[in-house]
Design a protein around this motif. Sequence first.
Motif, PDB file in Angstrom:
ATOM      1  N   PRO A  63      34.238   8.511   5.158  1.00 54.52           N
ATOM      2  CA  PRO A  63      34.119   9.896   4.687  1.00 54.52           C
ATOM      3  C   PRO A  63      33.008  10.068   3.654  1.00 54.52           C
ATOM      4  N   ARG A  64      32.779   9.077   2.829  1.00 56.48           N
ATOM      5  CA  ARG A  64      31.743   9.176   1.795  1.00 56.48           C
ATOM      6  C   ARG A  64      30.340   9.176   2.401  1.00 56.48           C
ATOM      7  N   ARG A  65      30.159   8.528   3.523  1.00 57.60           N
ATOM      8  CA  ARG A  65      28.851   8.529   4.190  1.00 57.60           C
ATOM      9  C   ARG A  65      28.631   9.854   4.920  1.00 57.60           C
ATOM     10  N   TRP A  66      29.709  10.503   5.352  1.00 57.72           N
ATOM     11  CA  TRP A  66      29.632  11.770   6.072  1.00 57.72           C
ATOM     12  C   TRP A  66      29.421  12.950   5.123  1.00 57.72           C
ATOM     13  N   TRP A  67      30.125  12.986   4.009  1.00 54.89           N
ATOM     14  CA  TRP A  67      30.129  14.158   3.134  1.00 54.89           C
ATOM     15  C   TRP A  67      28.730  14.559   2.640  1.00 54.89           C
ATOM     16  N   PRO A  68      27.907  13.658   2.102  1.00 49.26           N
ATOM     17  CA  PRO A  68      26.569  14.086   1.639  1.00 49.26           C
ATOM     18  C   PRO A  68      25.726  14.697   2.765  1.00 49.26           C
ATOM     19  N   ARG A  69      25.877  14.171   3.955  1.00 51.17           N
ATOM     20  CA  ARG A  69      25.143  14.720   5.101  1.00 51.17           C
ATOM     21  C   ARG A  69      25.597  16.149   5.388  1.00 51.17           C
ATOM     22  N   ALA A  70      26.904  16.376   5.380  1.00 52.24           N
ATOM     23  CA  ALA A  70      27.451  17.717   5.634  1.00 52.24           C
ATOM     24  C   ALA A  70      26.994  18.695   4.558  1.00 52.24           C
ATOM     25  N   VAL A  71      27.029  18.277   3.304  1.00 44.22           N
ATOM     26  CA  VAL A  71      26.603  19.142   2.195  1.00 44.22           C
ATOM     27  C   VAL A  71      25.131  19.507   2.346  1.00 44.22           C
ATOM     28  N   GLU A  76      25.524   1.160   4.299  1.00 45.40           N
ATOM     29  CA  GLU A  76      24.761   0.489   3.252  1.00 45.40           C
ATOM     30  C   GLU A  76      25.052  -1.011   3.247  1.00 45.40           C
ATOM     31  N   ARG A  77      25.813  -1.457   4.212  1.00 45.18           N
ATOM     32  CA  ARG A  77      26.173  -2.879   4.302  1.00 45.18           C
ATOM     33  C   ARG A  77      26.123  -3.293   5.761  1.00 45.18           C
ATOM     34  N   GLU A  78      26.128  -4.597   5.989  1.00 52.33           N
ATOM     35  CA  GLU A  78      26.171  -5.092   7.360  1.00 52.33           C
ATOM     36  C   GLU A  78      27.620  -5.340   7.719  1.00 52.33           C
ATOM     37  N   LEU A  79      28.017  -4.771   8.852  1.00 55.41           N
ATOM     38  CA  LEU A  79      29.393  -4.904   9.298  1.00 55.41           C
ATOM     39  C   LEU A  79      29.390  -5.142  10.798  1.00 55.41           C
ATOM     40  N   THR A  98      31.803 -10.263  22.392  1.00 54.00           N
ATOM     41  CA  THR A  98      30.462 -10.006  21.868  1.00 54.00           C
ATOM     42  C   THR A  98      30.595  -9.283  20.527  1.00 54.00           C
ATOM     43  N   LEU A  99      29.765  -9.663  19.569  1.00 50.59           N
ATOM     44  CA  LEU A  99      29.776  -8.971  18.282  1.00 50.59           C
ATOM     45  C   LEU A  99      28.863  -7.759  18.348  1.00 50.59           C
ATOM     46  N   MET A 100      29.333  -6.670  17.744  1.00 47.16           N
ATOM     47  CA  MET A 100      28.506  -5.472  17.675  1.00 47.16           C
ATOM     48  C   MET A 100      28.331  -5.121  16.206  1.00 47.16           C
ATOM     49  N   LYS A 101      27.124  -4.703  15.870  1.00 46.09           N
ATOM     50  CA  LYS A 101      26.818  -4.314  14.501  1.00 46.09           C
ATOM     51  C   LYS A 101      26.997  -2.803  14.372  1.00 46.09           C
ATOM     52  N   PHE A 102      27.731  -2.389  13.349  1.00 44.88           N
ATOM     53  CA  PHE A 102      27.907  -0.972  13.079  1.00 44.88           C
ATOM     54  C   PHE A 102      26.689  -0.455  12.326  1.00 44.88           C
ATOM     55  N   ILE A 103      26.038   0.533  12.876  1.00 47.86           N
ATOM     56  CA  ILE A 103      24.906   1.162  12.198  1.00 47.86           C
ATOM     57  C   ILE A 103      25.398   2.308  11.330  1.00 47.86           C
ATOM     58  N   LYS A 104      26.355   3.053  11.860  1.00 42.46           N
ATOM     59  CA  LYS A 104      26.940   4.171  11.120  1.00 42.46           C
ATOM     60  C   LYS A 104      28.433   3.924  10.973  1.00 42.46           C
ATOM     61  N   PRO A 105      29.035   4.496   9.935  1.00 40.39           N
ATOM     62  CA  PRO A 105      30.480   4.318   9.745  1.00 40.39           C
ATOM     63  C   PRO A 105      31.270   4.906  10.902  1.00 40.39           C
TER      64      PRO A 105
END
Length: 128
Positions: free
Chosen positions: A65-73, A29-32, A50-57
């Motif tokens: 873990p908070r981004r993973w848990w709702p998907r698993a549920v 939910e943020r740019e990292l 080189t900079l890489m942008k994270f799309i997923k945690p």
Amino acid sequence: MALQLAANNGWRLWRADVATAFLQGRPQERELYAKVPKDAAELMGIEPNTLMKFIKPMYGQVDAPRRWWPRAVDDLKASGLKQLLLDPCRFLSFDEDGNNDGFNLRYVDDMLGGGDRRPAVTIVGLSP
């Protein structure tokens, strides 16, 4: 309690770990951004630093873990398992008569399950 339930019903138990679970979670939910490590840059054929942008945690991020848990549920519920309100890490399956015939316990990306015959209590396959 789950182990006693399995013993009383003669259920087989299984355990599993979801490989690269956090990469299968919901998008950030943020740019990292982060610098690509030197050895990884060489493997990918890109310039060092080189900079890489994270799309997923990824593992190590506080919110991974908070981004993973709702998907698993969502995936467990879609497979027919029911989440317990008082123990949200426990999912149960039921037969056509409404009798409990299996369970899936979760702790982040680790699982313990058991049941008698239904595929709903087996490992739910997730894709990125």
